[in-house]
Design an enzyme around this catalytic site. Structure first.
Site, PDB file in Angstrom:
ATOM      1  N   HIS A  13      63.258  30.205  62.803  1.00 29.10           N
ATOM      2  CA  HIS A  13      64.547  30.537  63.415  1.00 29.10           C
ATOM      3  C   HIS A  13      64.618  31.949  64.010  1.00 29.10           C
ATOM      4  CE1 HIS A  13      65.980  26.731  62.218  1.00 29.10           C
ATOM      5  NE2 HIS A  13      66.450  27.002  61.025  1.00 29.10           N
ATOM      6  N   HIS A  25      73.336  25.981  64.260  1.00 34.62           N
ATOM      7  CA  HIS A  25      72.985  25.567  62.904  1.00 34.62           C
ATOM      8  C   HIS A  25      74.237  25.280  62.052  1.00 34.62           C
ATOM      9  CE1 HIS A  25      70.408  25.194  59.433  1.00 34.62           C
ATOM     10  NE2 HIS A  25      69.362  25.669  60.067  1.00 34.62           N
ATOM     11  N   GLU A  79      70.538  19.731  64.364  1.00 36.13           N
ATOM     12  CA  GLU A  79      70.166  20.808  65.287  1.00 36.13           C
ATOM     13  C   GLU A  79      69.435  20.214  66.479  1.00 36.13           C
ATOM     14  OE1 GLU A  79      68.070  23.773  62.584  1.00 36.13           O
ATOM     15  OE2 GLU A  79      68.808  22.242  61.230  1.00 36.13           O
TER      16      GLU A  79
HETATM   17  C1  GLA Z   1      66.341  24.419  59.249  1.00 35.30           C
HETATM   18  C2  GLA Z   1      65.007  24.199  58.676  1.00 35.30           C
HETATM   19  C3  GLA Z   1      65.112  24.076  57.206  1.00 35.30           C
HETATM   20  C4  GLA Z   1      65.772  25.267  56.611  1.00 35.30           C
HETATM   21  C5  GLA Z   1      67.108  25.460  57.228  1.00 35.30           C
HETATM   22  C6  GLA Z   1      67.766  26.712  56.730  1.00 35.30           C
HETATM   23  O1  GLA Z   1      67.073  23.288  59.289  1.00 35.30           O
HETATM   24  O2  GLA Z   1      64.323  23.098  59.228  1.00 35.30           O
HETATM   25  O3  GLA Z   1      63.838  23.908  56.646  1.00 35.30           O
HETATM   26  O4  GLA Z   1      64.985  26.403  56.832  1.00 35.30           O
HETATM   27  O5  GLA Z   1      66.982  25.519  58.609  1.00 35.30           O
HETATM   28  O6  GLA Z   1      67.736  26.821  55.351  1.00 35.30           O
END
Ligand code: GLA
Length: 378
Positions: free
Chosen positions: A139, A212, A343
């Site tokens: 991210h 997110h 997402e």
């Molecule tokens: C995304 C990732 C997860 C996790 C979340 C935040 O969805 O794919 O593995 O890292 O973000 O916790």
């Protein structure tokens, strides 16, 4: 006398809802809201002012967005009985977000999801990124777009719309090129939260922007999302290794717990997926045009969220790392599987997977993607 005063002020409070104690009017009439966008001070971060914007549509649906991380902090909608509640987890103050929750509601960039071994090679140069998720990059790194202050501009208050701008400098978090990013959130009268992502660069760079938000359509994190149903219009997904990096394979969902081609209760087969769902679905729409790709529903509240996107992928994540330590705005613990994310994105680790759709933005090109979360009540 005291009692009189109490009665009088009670009457005044009720008056807001029913216009007059003597002459009550129908609640629907009073509840008619005029679309608006308002701005409130919300603190300061990195010597920049942080604001909280409230977008309200003509139906009274309300979305709050802060220019810190471009975070959607709140999304209040009516259920089938007309009762309003918040369908995303979040906090009422900036301090909750400064404590680095796992990306609640935030804009994610420069690259949504993981880049394997925190590096990629582009035009002969290898770029090293922060390894902030074991050996991988997640991210956007240590200080991704979710942890910076964006410049905000109100675009319209009739169909409330907020534009957020951010310049990610050449070398920031290890990425090449100055990337000018602009994200516009719009709340329509059809209860659509529309997100438009735009970017331009002066050097070739990977870009994969997403939001997110963590949904719980019951509006109550005392309920898990395991009884919600989900449809994802995807015949394939990208299997992952133990560190959640795609193996590169595009695999059919048929006969597996990843089959959401028709609406299925999320909890039905989750136990056969180690850790829970945290995978990228390869959307049948393939990306490019705005198409409906997923529908999340909660039969108890009657709420559904339809997801439309121009992106080729969807990361469906069942809140597997939520462990109850964080406290939602209403004082309730946010425990395992009490909220989930959809997402929209390009596939994880694309910069290292030449067979995946490219995420490289070149100078002169315009990055443009759109995603809509539409709330429907049945
Ligand atoms: C995304 C990732 C997860 C996790 C979340 C935040 O969805 O794919 O593995 O890292 O973000 O916790």
């Amino acid at each position: 006398m005291k009692l009189m005063n109490v009665l009088l002020s009670a009457c005044m409070v009720i008056a807001v809802a029913v216009a007059s104690c003597n002459n009550p009017v129908k609640v629907e009439e009073v509840a008619t809201t005029k679309a608006s966008i308002t701005k409130a001070d919300w603190g300061e971060f990195d010597s920049s002012k942080v604001y909280l914007y409230t977008l309200t549509n003509n139906k009274g649906t309300e979305v709050k967005i802060t220019n810190y991380g471009g975070i959607v902090t709140s999304f209040v909608t009516a259920d089938k009985a007309g009762n309003k509640s918040n369908i995303v987890v979040g906090f009422d103050s900036l301090s909750g977000y400064l404590a680095k929750p796992p990306y609640f509601g935030a804009l994610i960039g420069r690259y949504g999801n993981r880049i394997g071994d925190a590096k990629f090679t582009l035009d002969g140069t290898t770029y090293k990124l922060a390894a902030n998720n074991g050996k991988n990059h997640l991210h956007g790194g240590l200080k991704g777009f979710d942890k910076v202050v964006w410049d905000a501009m109100v675009m319209s208050d009739t169909v409330p719309s907020l534009m957020l701008n951010y310049l990610s400098k050449d070398g920031e978090e290890g990425y090449p090129g100055n990337l000018k990013v602009s994200v516009t959130y719009t709340l329509t009268d059809d209860d659509e939260l529309k997100i438009e992502y735009n970017a331009e660069t002066d050097k070739a760079t990977p870009v994969n922007l997403t939001n997110h938000s963590y949904f719980n359509l019951s509006g109550d994190v005392n309920n898990t999302i395991l009884n919600h149903t989900l449809m994802i219009n995807a015949d394939n997904y990208t299997p992952v290794d133990t560190t959640l990096i795609p193996t590169g394979e595009i695999k059919s969902v048929k006969g597996t717990p990843f089959d959401f081609t028709s609406a299925k209760v999320i909890g039905k087969e989750i136990d056969s997926v180690p850790g829970g769902y945290d995978h990228n679905w390869v959307l049948n729409s393939k990306g490019g045009s705005l198409q409906k790709v997923a529908v999340l529903s909660d039969s108890v509240s009657g709420r559904s969220v339809e997801v439309y996107t121009t992106e080729p992928g969807l990361q469906f994540y069942t809140g597997n790392f939520l462990d109850g330590t964080l406290i939602n705005r209403d004082g309730k613990h946010i425990s395992l599987h009490t909220a989930m994310c959809m997402e929209t994105q390009h596939f994880p680790d694309s910069p290292n997977k030449p067979d995946f759709p490219s995420t490289i933005l070149k100078p002169g090109e315009k990055y443009h993607t759109e995603t809509v979360y539409k709330v429907v009540v049945n």
